[in-house]
Design an enzyme around this catalytic site. Structure first.
Site, PDB file in Angstrom:
ATOM      1  CE1 TYR A   1     -25.193 -10.235  21.978  1.00 54.82           C
ATOM      2  CE2 TYR A   1     -24.953 -12.607  22.272  1.00 54.82           C
ATOM      3  CZ  TYR A   1     -25.054 -11.340  22.802  1.00 54.82           C
ATOM      4  OH  TYR A   1     -25.006 -11.184  24.176  1.00 54.82           O
TER       5      TYR A   1
ATOM      6  CB  CYS B   1     -14.918  -9.057  16.236  1.00 55.74           C
ATOM      7  SG  CYS B   1     -16.213  -8.147  17.074  1.00 55.74           S
TER       8      CYS B   1
ATOM      9  CD  GLU C   1     -28.830  -8.571  15.140  1.00 50.79           C
ATOM     10  OE1 GLU C   1     -27.842  -9.331  15.191  1.00 50.79           O
ATOM     11  OE2 GLU C   1     -28.767  -7.342  15.333  1.00 50.79           O
TER      12      GLU C   1
ATOM     13  CB  CYS D   1      -8.437   0.934   0.170  1.00 50.14           C
ATOM     14  SG  CYS D   1      -8.304  -0.019   1.681  1.00 50.14           S
TER      15      CYS D   1
ATOM     16  CD  GLU E   1     -14.614 -12.480  14.227  1.00 52.70           C
ATOM     17  OE1 GLU E   1     -14.090 -11.384  13.964  1.00 52.70           O
ATOM     18  OE2 GLU E   1     -15.819 -12.628  14.458  1.00 52.70           O
TER      19      GLU E   1
ATOM     20  CB  CYS F   1      -0.897  -0.012   1.231  1.00 53.16           C
ATOM     21  SG  CYS F   1      -1.887   1.471   1.366  1.00 53.16           S
TER      22      CYS F   1
ATOM     23  CG  ASP G   1     -20.707 -13.535  15.785  1.00 50.63           C
ATOM     24  OD1 ASP G   1     -19.725 -12.943  16.262  1.00 50.63           O
ATOM     25  OD2 ASP G   1     -20.953 -13.532  14.562  1.00 50.63           O
TER      26      ASP G   1
ATOM     27  CB  CYS H   1      -3.324   4.758   5.840  1.00 53.34           C
ATOM     28  SG  CYS H   1      -4.980   4.111   6.110  1.00 53.34           S
TER      29      CYS H   1
ATOM     30  CB  CYS I   1      -3.004  -2.016   6.424  1.00 52.40           C
ATOM     31  SG  CYS I   1      -4.677  -2.277   5.861  1.00 52.40           S
TER      32      CYS I   1
ATOM     33  CD  GLN J   1     -18.534 -11.688  10.696  1.00 52.80           C
ATOM     34  OE1 GLN J   1     -17.611 -10.896  10.848  1.00 52.80           O
ATOM     35  NE2 GLN J   1     -19.194 -12.217  11.715  1.00 52.80           N
TER      36      GLN J   1
HETATM   37  C1  LIG Z   1     -20.574  -9.422  15.417  1.00 49.67           C
HETATM   38  S1  LIG Z   1     -22.188  -9.206  14.822  1.00 49.67           S
HETATM   39  C2  LIG Z   1     -22.576 -10.857  14.382  1.00 49.67           C
HETATM   40  C3  LIG Z   1     -23.724 -11.025  13.423  1.00 49.67           C
HETATM   41  C4  LIG Z   1     -23.835 -12.377  12.760  1.00 49.67           C
HETATM   42  N1  LIG Z   1     -23.630 -13.470  13.670  1.00 49.67           N
HETATM   43  C5  LIG Z   1     -22.883 -12.490  11.585  1.00 49.67           C
HETATM   44  O1  LIG Z   1     -21.825 -13.114  11.721  1.00 49.67           O
HETATM   45  O2  LIG Z   1     -23.197 -11.930  10.538  1.00 49.67           O
HETATM   46  C6  LIG Z   1     -23.036  -8.913  16.294  1.00 49.67           C
HETATM   47  C7  LIG Z   1     -24.514  -8.694  16.129  1.00 49.67           C
HETATM   48  O3  LIG Z   1     -25.078  -8.575  17.435  1.00 49.67           O
HETATM   49  C8  LIG Z   1     -26.150  -7.654  17.379  1.00 49.67           C
HETATM   50  N2  LIG Z   1     -26.374  -7.233  18.771  1.00 49.67           N
HETATM   51  C9  LIG Z   1     -25.758  -6.266  19.472  1.00 49.67           C
HETATM   52  N3  LIG Z   1     -26.190  -6.266  20.748  1.00 49.67           N
HETATM   53  C10 LIG Z   1     -27.094  -7.253  20.856  1.00 49.67           C
HETATM   54  C11 LIG Z   1     -27.891  -7.758  21.936  1.00 49.67           C
HETATM   55  N4  LIG Z   1     -27.815  -7.238  23.147  1.00 49.67           N
HETATM   56  N5  LIG Z   1     -28.695  -8.798  21.696  1.00 49.67           N
HETATM   57  C12 LIG Z   1     -28.773  -9.343  20.460  1.00 49.67           C
HETATM   58  N6  LIG Z   1     -28.057  -8.907  19.401  1.00 49.67           N
HETATM   59  C13 LIG Z   1     -27.232  -7.875  19.596  1.00 49.67           C
HETATM   60  C14 LIG Z   1     -25.671  -6.595  16.414  1.00 49.67           C
HETATM   61  O4  LIG Z   1     -26.761  -5.913  15.855  1.00 49.67           O
HETATM   62  C15 LIG Z   1     -24.896  -7.444  15.380  1.00 49.67           C
HETATM   63  O5  LIG Z   1     -25.730  -7.810  14.316  1.00 49.67           O
END
Ligand SMILES: C[S@@+](CC[C@H](N)C(=O)[O-])C[C@H]1O[C@@H](n2cnc3c(N)ncnc32)[C@H](O)[C@@H]1O
Length: 607
Positions: free
Chosen positions: A423, A545, A444, A295, A599, A184, A518, A190, A193, A389
């Site tokens: 999530y 993450c 979610e 980028c 991750e 880059c 997640d 920047c 990276c 993601q």
């Molecule tokens: C890291 S992302 C993972 C999403 C999904 N598992 C994926 O891999 O595409 C975390 C998700 O948790 C949701 N989130 C945040 N706080 C939350 C809560 N208290 N209860 C449920 N979901 C929540 C966010 O909106 C987001 O979509």
């Protein structure tokens, strides 16, 4: 995706969803709530000596300094500093009340030797010169590597450390550094990276170290309960992988806007980029924007679109009254209707149509437009502003890994049948795992994402009914999968906070249930962990993450389980003994090559 001017400058990938907290809510020394959280989560709970200075004069002076929130990027850095300087040395400095007394002044240049990389990817160094040897002090500097001697310029002092800019590498560590690897042209300026001078193997090794340290510092678990961290799984693409970027720019200074208005020139047709207009990402360590024309970690269609987006902005440079954050997202062409509105009886025609739908990538620049992605033959549609993601190339390895963790070979007898995807976003895990479960329930917070998840279930159902689609997407490895699939799984999603899901899955047989967790960077809340412990499914897969909050949460969960099993829980809800978990495996996945992010996937199984 930003550079932070205050405590522990954090440099992250441009515009990342895994960005470390932008707004830092520093915890004051007297904030007892935060201390309570720390109590639960860390064996190395801050000793009293760290919080109370003996010398009352210094103590009152230090009260004005904020201590970092537990598990925050600053707290993570603090653990790294303690480990580099030595806990007893740090303890002594705190005891003597000198932890804020930097030996360096603003803009002082000093030669330092790098001792380690912090989890954010910055180097943690100590001064080389003898005259500094009596003052234990760390220097945080970007773009330097362990073992290197570098010259730095201090620009901020904090608790037992200074933050500095890199001036020059005096003695490079040639076992690690090869600057010819850098792809880059903005490297070093920047904020993203920072690992480009490292081989990819070294990047993966450093990311594994982050997980090792996170479990040591934040889980509160004895070493014997933490498995050997497995090697990090790399991303198939190490450049050109990023499917979303959000460069930004500031509006013209107000005086200039007024002048342009007074001149009554055609402000919509600026032909040359004005000097003040920078469209891009933050400069390392500053809040200023660095102008970015390309980028290299972003996908090719994003880079093509960046050129035209920039031209549009330059043309209208004086029409913006405030700064703007752009969005550029790689998508399969969403204007190609899926499922096809009519399916011709000529299968080759259907196949041609579907292959175009699966091959043609476009760049979406509207926050409300639809994005479409293919993950191993499952299609996902979601609004551009929603979470998904950002590295599509690693999603097949990641979702396959989760599948294999749930169904290890040889465990056919006790095959889980029920999945709870917490999530769940727009359904990534629920849908990619759907062929293997009878019943799936997802939750979610975002109602938009839940709508997408529901839509994605029916979209994939319709597509699977088209033989030509199956021919196109079923990879040879998928066809030899030994796992029996379920033809019509029952899938439902609801919006709400994660802990709400337990009221609707109480009929799930817990010995045949898997929970995928997640959460966002801040991790889970205590109520959610309590509900998991109460339900106690056969398998837990925690994808994160932020490995530091993951370590904290898993430590909390295992501690709660222990309390119930030892029958010393005062909590009436958590009395029933349902068995303990083994933390079976821990492994990093590299979703963000060239950056310090990792991750982490933890697998827990009821024993
Ligand atoms: C890291 S992302 C993972 C999403 C999904 N598992 C994926 O891999 O595409 C975390 C998700 O948790 C949701 N989130 C945040 N706080 C939350 C809560 N208290 N209860 C449920 N979901 C929540 C966010 O909106 C987001 O979509």
């Amino acid at each position: 995706m930003s550079a932070e001017p205050q405590a522990s400058r954090v440099r992250v990938a441009p515009d990342s969803d895994v960005e470390l907290a932008r707004s830092k809510k520093p915890r004051l020394a007297s904030d007892t709530t935060a201390e309570k959280v720390q109590d639960y989560t860390s064996p190395q709970t801050r000793p009293k000596s760290e919080l109370q200075s003996k010398k009352s004069k210094r103590k009152s002076k230090n009260k004005k300094f904020a201590l970092p929130e537990a598990c925050s990027p600053e707290d993570v850095l603090w653990h790294e500093i303690k480990s580099v300087l030595g806990p007893s040395v740090v303890g002594k400095a705190i005891e003597e009340g000198v932890e804020y007394e930097s030996p360096f002044s603003f803009h002082e240049e000093v030669e330092v030797v790098v001792k380690s990389l912090s989890p954010s990817g910055d180097a943690v160094a100590v001064a080389v010169e003898e005259r500094f040897s009596s003052t234990p002090w760390a220097i945080i500097v970007p773009l330097a590597l362990p073992g290197e001697v570098v010259r730095v310029k201090v620009y901020r002092n904090a608790r037992m450390h200074s933050v500095a800019d890199l001036v020059t590498v005096v003695t490079p560590n040639l076992d690690l550094r090869d600057d010819s690897r850098v792809q880059c042209r903005y490297f070093g300026r920047c904020a993203g990276c920072q690992y480009q001078m490292l081989s990819y193997d070294s990047q993966l090794t450093f990311k594994r170290d982050v997980i090792i340290k996170a479990y040591k510092n934040f889980s509160g678990l004895p070493e014997s309960s933490v498995p050997t961290i497995l090697p990090t799984i790399g991303s198939p693409l190490q450049y050109g992988y990023r499917t979303k970027i959000t460069p930004h720019f500031e509006a013209a200074p107000k005086s200039l806007l007024r002048k342009k208005q007074a001149e009554k020139t055609d402000k919509d047709e600026v032909t040359e980029q004005p000097d003040w207009l920078k469209i891009g990402f933050n400069i390392v360590g500053k809040r200023q924007v660095l102008d970015i024309e390309e980028c290299p970690i972003a996908t090719p269609v994003i880079n093509q679109a960046l050129t035209s987006e920039r031209a549009n902005i330059i043309r209208k440079a004086y029409t913006y009254k405030r700064g703007v954050s752009l969005i550029l997202r790689d998508s399969l062409d969403p204007t190609i209707s899926l499922p096809p509105e009519t399916v011709s009886s000529d299968s080759s025609q259907v196949e041609t149509y579907l292959s175009e739908a699966l091959d043609k990538h476009v760049c979406i620049t509207s926050h409300t437009a639809k994005i479409r992605e293919n993950v191993g033959g499952f299609l996902f549609e979601y609004p551009a502003s929603s979470f998904f993601q950002n590295n599509n190339s690693v999603l097949i390895p990641l979702t396959e890994y989760v599948k294999e963790a749930i169904f290890p070979s040889g465990s056919e007898k006790h095959r889980p049948t029920h999945l709870v995807d917490t999530y769940c976003g727009s359904g990534l895990f629920a849908i990619t795992l759907s062929p293997y479960f009878e019943t799936i329930s997802g939750i979610e917070l975002s109602t938009d994402s839940i709508r997408s998840a529901q839509h994605n279930v029916s979209l994939n159902k319709s597509l699977r009914a088209i033989p030509a689609f199956n021919n196109l997407v079923l990879s040879p490895s998928a066809t030899v999968s030994t796992l029996p699939t379920v033809s019509e799984p029952n899938i439902s999603f609801r919006s709400g906070t994660a802990s709400d899901i337990f009221s609707s899955v109480s009929s799930f047989p817990r010995h045949e249930t898997v929970i995928v967790i997640d959460p966002p960077r801040k991790g889970c809340d205590e109520e959610f962990i309590r509900q998991v412990v109460k339900f106690r499914p056969a398998v837990l897969v925690y994808v994160s993450c932020n490995v530091h909050t993951q370590a904290r949460d898993i430590g909390m969960l295992l501690k709660m389980v222990d309390e119930v099993e030892n029958n010393d829980s005062g909590d009436g809800e958590l009395k029933e003994k349902r068995g303990r978990y083994a933390l079976e495996s821990l492994r990093g996945f590299d979703l963000f090559p060239q950056t310090g992010h990792v991750e982490s996937v933890a697998v827990l199984r009821l024993v």
